[in-house]
Design an enzyme around this catalytic site. Structure first.
Site, mmCIF file in Angstrom:
data_model
loop_
_atom_site.group_PDB
_atom_site.id
_atom_site.type_symbol
_atom_site.label_atom_id
_atom_site.label_comp_id
_atom_site.label_asym_id
_atom_site.label_seq_id
_atom_site.Cartn_x
_atom_site.Cartn_y
_atom_site.Cartn_z
ATOM 1 N N GLU A 286 9.888 59.325 43.779
ATOM 2 C CA GLU A 286 8.411 59.137 43.887
ATOM 3 C C GLU A 286 7.711 59.688 42.628
ATOM 4 O OE1 GLU A 286 6.648 59.696 47.980
ATOM 5 O OE2 GLU A 286 5.240 60.894 47.049
ATOM 6 N N GLU A 289 8.121 56.866 39.989
ATOM 7 C CA GLU A 289 7.072 55.973 40.156
ATOM 8 C C GLU A 289 5.511 56.408 40.177
ATOM 9 O OE1 GLU A 289 6.838 54.905 44.560
ATOM 10 O OE2 GLU A 289 5.624 53.035 44.119
ATOM 11 N N CYS A 306 5.655 59.203 53.185
ATOM 12 C CA CYS A 306 6.838 59.831 54.095
ATOM 13 C C CYS A 306 6.272 59.941 55.464
ATOM 14 C CB CYS A 306 7.431 61.046 53.557
ATOM 15 S SG CYS A 306 6.179 62.229 52.858
ATOM 16 N N SER A 326 3.104 54.666 47.485
ATOM 17 C CA SER A 326 4.398 54.782 46.858
ATOM 18 C C SER A 326 5.252 53.901 47.867
ATOM 19 C CB SER A 326 4.938 56.070 47.072
ATOM 20 O OG SER A 326 6.353 56.131 46.820
ATOM 21 N N LYS A 365 8.644 59.057 63.952
ATOM 22 C CA LYS A 365 9.719 58.834 63.342
ATOM 23 C C LYS A 365 10.698 57.876 64.136
ATOM 24 C CE LYS A 365 9.371 61.132 59.542
ATOM 25 N NZ LYS A 365 9.415 60.436 58.248
ATOM 26 N N GLU A 368 9.432 54.627 63.179
ATOM 27 C CA GLU A 368 10.179 54.176 61.945
ATOM 28 C C GLU A 368 11.599 53.784 61.905
ATOM 29 O OE1 GLU A 368 10.647 57.566 59.204
ATOM 30 O OE2 GLU A 368 9.491 56.454 57.668
ATOM 31 N N GLU A 373 12.957 46.448 58.953
ATOM 32 C CA GLU A 373 13.080 46.585 57.477
ATOM 33 C C GLU A 373 14.439 47.763 57.195
ATOM 34 O OE1 GLU A 373 10.485 46.923 58.579
ATOM 35 O OE2 GLU A 373 9.026 48.214 57.437
ATOM 36 N N CYS A 510 3.379 68.003 59.346
ATOM 37 C CA CYS A 510 4.663 68.099 60.375
ATOM 38 C C CYS A 510 4.843 69.200 61.269
ATOM 39 C CB CYS A 510 5.757 67.797 59.809
ATOM 40 S SG CYS A 510 5.562 66.187 59.010
HETATM 41 S S1 SF4 Z 1 5.057 64.640 62.576
HETATM 42 FE FE1 SF4 Z 1 3.137 63.741 62.033
HETATM 43 S S2 SF4 Z 1 2.378 64.373 59.904
HETATM 44 FE FE2 SF4 Z 1 4.649 64.651 60.355
HETATM 45 S S3 SF4 Z 1 5.581 62.502 59.823
HETATM 46 FE FE3 SF4 Z 1 5.185 62.584 61.879
HETATM 47 S S4 SF4 Z 1 3.210 61.696 62.309
HETATM 48 FE FE4 SF4 Z 1 3.598 62.094 60.271
#
Ligand code: SF4
Ligand code: SF4
Ligand code: SF4
Length: 578
Positions: A286, A289, A306, A326, A365, A368, A373, A510
């Site tokens: 990062e 970049e 992230c 990014s 997550k 994600e 991809e 987080c």
């Molecule tokens: S816990 Fe919340 S702030 Fe952290 S990555 Fe997950 S969605 Fe984003």
């Protein structure tokens, strides 16, 4: 000001206060609540008064009646009783009425022992139900990759709606239907996967019952651990280590790193790695970049990438801006990509036989990890995601009390990290970590004070201006999607003067993720978790990502240099208009 008497004690409070707020001024006065939620620190009001559990006896002008304390304003001369037998009986009736349309599957409910309704029923000695009648029967919605909705357990407290609409400004949930058929749900009762839900899980964090929970992969992880043909490795995100202790009776902010590693080894993972390692890797890519964009003075501001909750928000709500974050994958996904290539090759295991499990503070997550991809030749970079709460449950199932364990170290080569990596767990941390590295790369001088305190703290939006060798770099940091919206609208209107913007979907970052131990919007707990994160940073010998020896080795042995073709192939991504 108004003078009111609560249980024989007179108190003077602001005229716009509610009885509940006035009662909080007095020691020893307890009024139970259920729908109520204190969001003062987010400048959001939530005085719904729908559950009626906070009933109190109110005497005014010679007349007395039962009123809900959370939404009844005080009046001068009011006399309030909070604990008479009649008040207690009224609350018990309210609870029985709520339970009369509630499925009795507490033993198998994911919120068992964490449910506020269950706790109040026990507290008020509800041992039978006097009211029987029609029961709600809705299909359970498991269409989302992160959030499970079981409307039969919804008590219409509307906490989720307030959080989703007022704090996150997503608007995926709202009141729907009338009377007995009223629920809080997506418009037209759609399933969640058909909405613009970003899967931040903030609604799960505030739901008092099992109506909103996370989609759990615990059983799949247990199955992988017992499969003799699989090597199972685990990575642990920074924010997990300062919160999981709460599930075992320890203070928020307690550094559980070493004990967590011991517990994970005891559960049976073949190797225990650190997402902080790949957070350092993220900074390498990062910062490279960022400096390229600065040099060319194009495509600024650069936005951090992230947080998958925030990425989702961008893709849904600001599709015209998808080219400005990014291109770096998140630390979770960078870890998966490196584990299934570099590490798998090192230990001589085929990528399809290596299972990568993540422990994250986050619900998004899970989504994600499943994005199309993030797989190579049909093999997913990250196979399963557990939240902090879900891992605590696994420890409990295995009879492992991590609060009593000896400390152990992460395994290598993917376990070493710097102080810059751990601060990814709190709002402002990614930005600070990137600046520590960018400063030294640009100036070729040692950064003596690595603490960029201007970007620290729990404020929703923070701004700072940093001098890097005579060049002023303007940064902004936001957490909570309502705050992100404000910054993104500035970018759209051309008013934005920043060079770097960090965005985290969850208020506070987080440490307050949708998979962390429940805290019921207590910001004191967030403060403690934040302090825990910075204490770990200070305690690290190396506090700049580019000085991590194992990261240097990874580039030397495998990736070449930051921003190389191989690094781009494995560690970068793109975003899509939704
Ligand atoms: S816990 Fe919340 S702030 Fe952290 S990555 Fe997950 S969605 Fe984003
Ligand atoms: S996960 Fe986040 S975006 Fe989705 S419904 Fe809940 S609060 Fe709203
Ligand atoms: S889903 Fe949960 S938070 Fe939302 S209204 Fe129902 S009980 Fe309350």
């Amino acid at each position: 000001m108004a003078k009111i008497t609560i249980n024989d004690t007179t108190v003077e409070v602001f005229k716009d206060a509610t009885i509940l707020e006035a009662a909080k001024e007095l020691d020893g006065v307890y009024i139970p609540t259920l729908c109520h939620m204190n969001l003062e620190s987010f400048n959001v009001e939530h005085h719904v008064g729908s559950c009626r559990v906070c009933m109190v006896d109110v005497e005014m002008g010679g007349r007395s009646k039962m009123m809900p304390a959370c939404c009844t304003p005080v009046q001068d001369g009011m006399v309030v009783k909070t604990n008479t037998p009649e008040v207690i009986q009224a609350r018990r009736i309210v609870l029985e009425l709520l339970l009369s349309d509630h499925p009795f599957d507490c033993l198998t409910c994911p919120k068992n022992l964490d449910c506020e309704l269950q706790a109040l029923a026990r507290e008020f000695g509800v041992d039978h139900l006097s009211y029987k009648g029609e029961m709600s029967k809705y299909p359970v919605d498991t269409t989302s990759m992160a959030i499970k909705r079981d409307l039969d357990k919804c008590i219409m407290c509307r906490r989720c709606e307030t959080v989703c609409n007022e704090i996150q400004t997503v608007g995926a949930l709202s009141g729907y239907g009338r009377g007995f058929k009223a629920v809080v749900a997506p418009a037209e009762m759609k399933n969640l996967d058909k909405t613009n839900c970003v899967m931040c899980g903030q609604c799960v964090n505030v739901c008092p019952t099992g109506a909103l929970t996370g989609i759990s992969f615990n059983k799949k992880v247990w199955a992988a651990l017992s499969d003799p043909n699989k090597k199972v490795v685990v990575q642990v995100a920074p924010a997990v280590r300062v919160a999981i202790g709460e599930e075992f009776g320890l203070e928020p902010g307690t550094d559980m790193t070493g004990r967590l590693v011991s517990g994970l080894k005891k559960i049976g993972f073949d190797a225990v790695f650190d997402t902080n390692f790949s957070a350092d890797l993220t900074i390498m890519e990062e910062a490279t970049e960022m400096l390229e964009r600065f040099k060319k003075n194009e495509n600024l501001p650069i936005l951090t990438s992230c947080c998958p909750g925030w990425v989702n928000f961008l893709e849904f709500q600001f599709p015209d801006l998808v080219n400005i974050p990014s291109t770096c994958k998140s630390p979770q996904q960078m870890f998966g990509a490196i584990a299934k290539t570099y590490y798998a090759d090192k230990i001589g295991v085929k990528p399809e036989n290596l299972v990568v499990v993540s422990v994250m503070p986050c619900q998004a997550k899970k989504y994600e990890a499943g994005r199309p991809e993030f797989a190579h030749d049909g093999v997913r970079d990250v196979d399963y995601v557990l939240t902090t709460r879900e891992l605590a449950r696994m420890f409990n199932e295995a009879g492992i009390d991590i609060s009593k364990m000896q400390e152990d170290n992460f395994d290598n080569p993917l376990g070493e990290s710097t102080g810059a990596a751990v601060i990814f767990g709190v709002t402002g941390g990614v930005c600070e970590a990137a600046l520590r590295t960018a400063y030294e790369w640009v100036t070729n001088k040692e950064l003596k004070d690595v603490n960029f305190t201007a970007v620290r703290g729990l404020d929703g939006i923070k701004e700072a201006s940093i001098d890097i060798d005579g060049t002023e770099v303007k940064v902004a940091v936001s957490s909570g999607l309502g705050n992100a919206r404000k910054l993104l609208e500035k970018i759209q209107s051309g008013e934005c003067q920043y060079h770097v913007i960090e965005i985290m979907a969850c208020p506070g970052g987080c440490i307050n993720g949708g998979g962390q131990p429940f805290i019921h919007a207590e910001t004191d707990i967030l403060e403690q978790r934040m302090k825990g994160i910075y204490a770990i940073d200070i305690g690290k010998e190396i506090r700049k990502s580019h000085e991590n020896p194992y990261i240097q080795k990874l580039y030397k042995e495998f990736l070449g240099k930051p921003g190389s073709e191989k690094a781009h192939h494995l560690l970068h991504t793109e975003y899509y208009k939704k």
